[in-house]
Scaffold this motif. Structure first.
Motif, PDB file in Angstrom:
ATOM      1  N   ASN A  73       0.817  -1.208   0.000  1.00  0.00           N
ATOM      2  CA  ASN A  73       0.000   0.000   0.000  1.00  0.00           C
ATOM      3  C   ASN A  73       0.854   1.262   0.000  1.00  0.00           C
ATOM      4  O   ASN A  73       0.473   2.279  -0.587  1.00  0.00           O
ATOM      5  CB  ASN A  73      -0.956  -0.006   1.190  1.00  0.00           C
ATOM      6  N   ILE A  76       1.890   1.654  -3.584  1.00  0.00           N
ATOM      7  CA  ILE A  76       0.745   2.082  -4.397  1.00  0.00           C
ATOM      8  C   ILE A  76       0.556   3.591  -4.293  1.00  0.00           C
ATOM      9  O   ILE A  76       0.350   4.288  -5.298  1.00  0.00           O
ATOM     10  CB  ILE A  76      -0.520   1.319  -3.958  1.00  0.00           C
ATOM     11  N   SER A  77       0.647   4.137  -3.077  1.00  0.00           N
ATOM     12  CA  SER A  77       0.489   5.575  -2.901  1.00  0.00           C
ATOM     13  C   SER A  77       1.692   6.345  -3.415  1.00  0.00           C
ATOM     14  O   SER A  77       1.554   7.491  -3.868  1.00  0.00           O
ATOM     15  CB  SER A  77       0.226   5.895  -1.430  1.00  0.00           C
ATOM     16  N   HIS A 361      -9.555   4.124   0.627  1.00  0.00           N
ATOM     17  CA  HIS A 361      -8.264   4.438   0.004  1.00  0.00           C
ATOM     18  C   HIS A 361      -8.344   4.530  -1.519  1.00  0.00           C
ATOM     19  O   HIS A 361      -7.324   4.661  -2.189  1.00  0.00           O
ATOM     20  CB  HIS A 361      -7.226   3.364   0.362  1.00  0.00           C
ATOM     21  N   GLN A 365      -5.372   5.305  -4.467  1.00  0.00           N
ATOM     22  CA  GLN A 365      -4.853   4.061  -5.026  1.00  0.00           C
ATOM     23  C   GLN A 365      -5.271   3.851  -6.485  1.00  0.00           C
ATOM     24  O   GLN A 365      -4.753   2.958  -7.157  1.00  0.00           O
ATOM     25  CB  GLN A 365      -5.316   2.880  -4.172  1.00  0.00           C
TER      26      GLN A 365
END
Length: 407
Positions: A73, A76-77, A361, A365
């Motif tokens: 994650n 991804i960000s 999110h 994302q």
């Protein structure tokens, strides 16, 4: 809902990719398909509300962070942050596209117990290993940098001011959608009411629209946000995703703070951040947090007076005298299994692809998800970031890929 006449009927009876849902995740997928070398197929985006007035994208708080408990994650960000900072370049240096940036006020997680402090310490190790700039602060260190907080109960804080804060998600969405259409993606205002499998039950062969048209498809992408479980159920698939209400308030303060307010995650569950030069944004939800109908936008007026405002005023005494300017309700597409996204292909219905269950999110994302789905459709595997830990097969096995940092 009456089918909109804002868009024409589909121009064809067959498409290589049909995307169910045209908001941020659907449009990111559509745009990346047009940019992926080797893909030259026809794409149809079906959006039940082409005004986008009720979609989650329209109700987002539009923030980005790297303070996650999952290294994937964080990555991804990080991709989203790079895209935001070079957005015009990513859009082919189109002079119509604005230059964007991230307002890096950061997220401030506040721990009032040693157990939660240990979670922040463990998360920081994961984040720093992935290249994030997360710092841990004692209550005295927080007080030195942000003297407006009341911190008698706080054990530890965690903040990152690198690529973490507010960004203009609405503009990115608008240009994903506009760019996709300008590169040949077809958008229609309609609603998918049925999915039909082939005789072997291994492929979705067509989608049926509310107006009666039957559209053949090579791939189907479920990008229907809080309605994701309904769309999956048409294909005979159950996913643990449900709409959950999330409440937002914009307010001004009689005594504004003398510096930017990080997005502060209070131990009470309430969060509050800078919104403009003299305004602030707060968010939260009730203790009772059931699944709701995706068309339910009724405000809980007692939540502000009974929980949110008291929590804010206790943490930031300057917010004892404030005035609410506006308020709204949005929905998380909440993954009840592990609060993480469900992405990629179904293991047996191979042309049915998920981009669902982001649990708040989804906006930040979406760039990595759109790129990943475009790669999977084009090549049958990921070429950039491996999203396979988020695949549906974990749902069938009940194997949690848990994200602990959910607000």
């Amino acid at each position: 809902m009456a089918v909109s006449s804002m868009f024409p009927a589909p121009s064809r009876t067959s498409y290589d990719v049909v995307i169910v849902g045209g908001a941020m995740l659907g449009s990111a997928t559509a745009w990346f398909l047009t940019r992926t070398p080797g893909f030259d197929g026809r794409v149809l985006v079906i959006e039940r509300d082409p005004t986008y007035a009720a979609c989650s994208t329209a109700h987002t708080n539009s923030c980005i962070r790297q303070q996650f408990s999952s290294a994937l994650n964080v990555q991804i960000s990080q991709f989203a942050a790079e895209l935001i900072k070079d957005f015009r370049g990513c859009m082919g240096d189109d002079p119509r596209v604005p230059d964007l940036s991230i307002q890096n006020f950061g997220y401030m997680y506040l721990a009032d117990t040693e157990a939660f402090a240990d979670v922040l310490r463990a998360n920081q190790k994961i984040q720093q290993a992935a290249g994030a700039g997360t710092r841990l602060l004692t209550s005295d260190e927080i007080r030195c940098e942000y003297p407006f907080y009341a911190l008698d109960d706080i054990v530890l804080g965690s903040i990152n001011r690198k690529d973490e804060g507010y960004w203009d998600g609405g503009t990115v969405f608008d240009w994903f959608r506009r760019g996709a259409r300008e590169h040949g993606v077809e958008y229609i205002g309609n609603e998918v009411v049925a999915l039909t499998r082939d005789a072997a039950g291994t492929m979705v062969q067509s989608v049926t629209l509310k107006t009666g048209e039957v559209i053949s498809c090579g791939h189907v992408v479920n990008a229907s946000g809080p309605r994701a479980a309904r769309t999956a159920r048409m294909a005979g698939i159950e996913i643990p995703v449900e709409p959950r209400k999330r409440f937002t308030w914009i307010f001004s303060a009689e005594r504004p703070l003398d510096r930017d307010l990080p997005l502060t995650i209070d131990p009470s569950g309430v969060h509050v951040r800078q919104d403009g030069p003299a305004t602030y944004m707060a968010g939260g939800h009730a203790d009772h947090d059931p699944a709701v109908d995706p068309d339910d936008f009724a405000m809980d007026h007692g939540l502000w007076e009974g929980h949110v405002w008291p929590a804010i005023a206790t943490r930031i005494p300057q917010f004892e005298a404030i005035r609410v300017i506006t308020e709204w309700v949005g929905h998380y597409a909440y993954n009840t299994l592990d609060q993480n996204a469900i992405v990629g292909p179904h293991p047996r219905l191979g042309n049915f692809l998920f981009v669902n269950g982001f649990s708040g999110h989804g906006l930040q994302q979406a760039p990595a998800m759109g790129r990943g789905i475009a790669e999977w459709v084009s090549y049958g595997h990921y070429r950039s970031l491996d999203l396979s830990p988020l695949h549906f097969d974990r749902i069938e096995r009940g194997m949690r890929h848990e994200e602990l940092a959910v607000i």
